[in-house]
Motif scaffolding. Structure first.
Motif, PDB file in Angstrom:
ATOM      1  N   LEU A  26     -23.638 -25.546 -13.856  1.00  0.00           N
ATOM      2  CA  LEU A  26     -24.391 -26.247 -12.819  1.00  0.00           C
ATOM      3  C   LEU A  26     -24.187 -27.754 -12.931  1.00  0.00           C
ATOM      4  N   GLU A  27     -24.086 -28.417 -11.796  1.00  0.00           N
ATOM      5  CA  GLU A  27     -23.851 -29.859 -11.784  1.00  0.00           C
ATOM      6  C   GLU A  27     -24.994 -30.648 -12.423  1.00  0.00           C
ATOM      7  N   LYS A  28     -26.188 -30.112 -12.389  1.00  0.00           N
ATOM      8  CA  LYS A  28     -27.338 -30.839 -12.933  1.00  0.00           C
ATOM      9  C   LYS A  28     -27.469 -30.704 -14.449  1.00  0.00           C
ATOM     10  N   ASP A  29     -26.633 -29.860 -15.061  1.00  0.00           N
ATOM     11  CA  ASP A  29     -26.729 -29.595 -16.500  1.00  0.00           C
ATOM     12  C   ASP A  29     -26.008 -30.690 -17.291  1.00  0.00           C
ATOM     13  N   ILE A  30     -26.668 -31.814 -17.423  1.00  0.00           N
ATOM     14  CA  ILE A  30     -26.067 -32.979 -18.079  1.00  0.00           C
ATOM     15  C   ILE A  30     -25.874 -32.742 -19.574  1.00  0.00           C
ATOM     16  N   GLU A  31     -26.796 -32.030 -20.207  1.00  0.00           N
ATOM     17  CA  GLU A  31     -26.704 -31.802 -21.650  1.00  0.00           C
ATOM     18  C   GLU A  31     -25.451 -31.008 -22.019  1.00  0.00           C
ATOM     19  N   THR A  32     -25.127 -30.001 -21.221  1.00  0.00           N
ATOM     20  CA  THR A  32     -23.912 -29.222 -21.493  1.00  0.00           C
ATOM     21  C   THR A  32     -22.669 -30.078 -21.284  1.00  0.00           C
ATOM     22  N   GLN A  33     -22.712 -30.960 -20.293  1.00  0.00           N
ATOM     23  CA  GLN A  33     -21.573 -31.847 -20.083  1.00  0.00           C
ATOM     24  C   GLN A  33     -21.406 -32.807 -21.261  1.00  0.00           C
ATOM     25  N   LYS A  34     -22.509 -33.312 -21.774  1.00  0.00           N
ATOM     26  CA  LYS A  34     -22.441 -34.192 -22.950  1.00  0.00           C
ATOM     27  C   LYS A  34     -21.857 -33.447 -24.145  1.00  0.00           C
ATOM     28  N   GLN A  35     -22.251 -32.193 -24.304  1.00  0.00           N
ATOM     29  CA  GLN A  35     -21.734 -31.377 -25.400  1.00  0.00           C
ATOM     30  C   GLN A  35     -20.225 -31.167 -25.248  1.00  0.00           C
TER      31      GLN A  35
END
Length: 326
Positions: free
Chosen positions: A76-85
């Motif tokens: 999901l585009e709103k999942d910033i934490e996973t993108q940071k990971q």
């Protein structure tokens, strides 16, 4: 003493030659298939046609350059934490080039600076970050595109009326830029009343829900602008379900099967189609240029196309709407 100096000179010369040979071999090896590129889009889900096309462009460029491409990221585009990971993993894995579509303009600053400190080449694609110097950005000119879309909306409802924008994830660079272009253009048309922007959290279902809420709250609404594919998909679904086709003007960003069908059936009046394949392709090509020490412009404009029902079936537009990789 003279003999010692001569030996020192000989040893130094040998070391220099060895370093040059090893260095040459390392660069040569890198050029022949070990350059690792990590692409981190906002979403890796197959539900997001835009990002799937970005990936296709990146894959072709990596293949042409004989580079290794790995895609990481959230569903999901709103999942910033996973993108940071995903970004942290790319840094720890010592990627040579990282290309990232920032899900938030500020959340990734520290990690990107860490990558740069470790001599990793970092580019942003589609959505940029704020406050970081010496980073190239490959994207649509979103402010200009949003102005064009809003101008079309204004010309379509010359009698005046209320207008609203359904955007995706608040805080992303693209959302900010498109809202900026929309607001700037709206100020040039005082006969239009602008309602506050609403956000759908980057999902079609979210857009469908907030669109129905908008239409209930503002029964005199004359026009709605969708800020990305999911926003526009949801608007089209809501307008059709409520029987408002032809009664409310709809324009939006991006394309999908839902949007193209809606354009054919007059549910939506016009769309701005970006060039996501170009975006992915040029991000990889330019990322490798930077990695190899070449200078490129800070902003690479990948372009966009304005399409309405009259121009929908032009061959050049069909190729853009249905990109095919051979």
């Amino acid at each position: 003493m003279k003999k010692i100096k001569k030996w020192m000179i000989v040893v130094a010369a040998i070391l220099i030659i060895l370093v040059n040979i090893i260095g040459f071999k390392w660069v040569e090896f890198k050029e022949k298939g070990s350059i690792k590129i990590v692409l981190i889009p906002k979403s890796v889900s197959s539900d997001f046609e835009f990002w799937q096309t970005v990936m296709q462009g990146a894959e072709l460029a990596a293949k042409e350059e004989n580079a290794i491409l790995e895609v990481k990221g959230a569903l999901l585009e709103k999942d910033i934490e996973t993108q940071k990971q995903a970004l942290k993993e790319a840094i720890d894995e010592k990627a040579d080039v990282i290309i990232i579509a920032a899900a938030d303009t500020k959340a990734l600053i520290e990690l990107i600076e860490e990558a740069q400190a470790k001599k990793i080449t970092v580019l942003t694609v589609d959505s940029k970050t704020e406050g970081i110097e010496n980073i190239q950005h490959v994207a649509t000119n979103n402010i200009e595109a949003a102005r064009a879309l809003t101008q079309y909306m204004a010309s379509a409802i010359e009698e005046g009326g209320e207008v609203a924008m359904v955007s995706f994830v608040e805080g992303t660079g693209t959302a900010k830029e498109r809202e900026q272009g929309y607001k700037e253009e709206m100020q040039r048309h005082p006969f239009l009343k602008m309602h506050p922007t609403v956000y759908c959290e980057g999902t079609v279902q979210g857009s469908y829900k907030v669109t129905k809420e908008l239409l209930k709250k503002y029964p005199n609404l004359k026009g709605i602008i969708g800020a990305n594919q999911q926003s526009t998909d949801g608007i089209c679904d809501a307008v059709q379900e409520l029987g408002l086709t032809g009664k409310i003007k709809v324009v939006g960003f991006d394309s999908s099967n839902t949007i193209i069908y809606a354009l054919e059936k007059d549910v939506i009046d016009a769309i701005i189609v970006q060039k996501p394949f170009n975006m992915g392709y040029l991000a990889v090509k330019n990322g490798l240029e930077v990695y190899r020490g070449k200078k490129i412009p800070e902003f690479i404009d990948t372009g966009y196309k304005f399409i309405d029902k009259e121009t929908l079936y032009l061959i050049e537009n069909q190729k853009l709407l249905y990109p095919i990789i051979k």
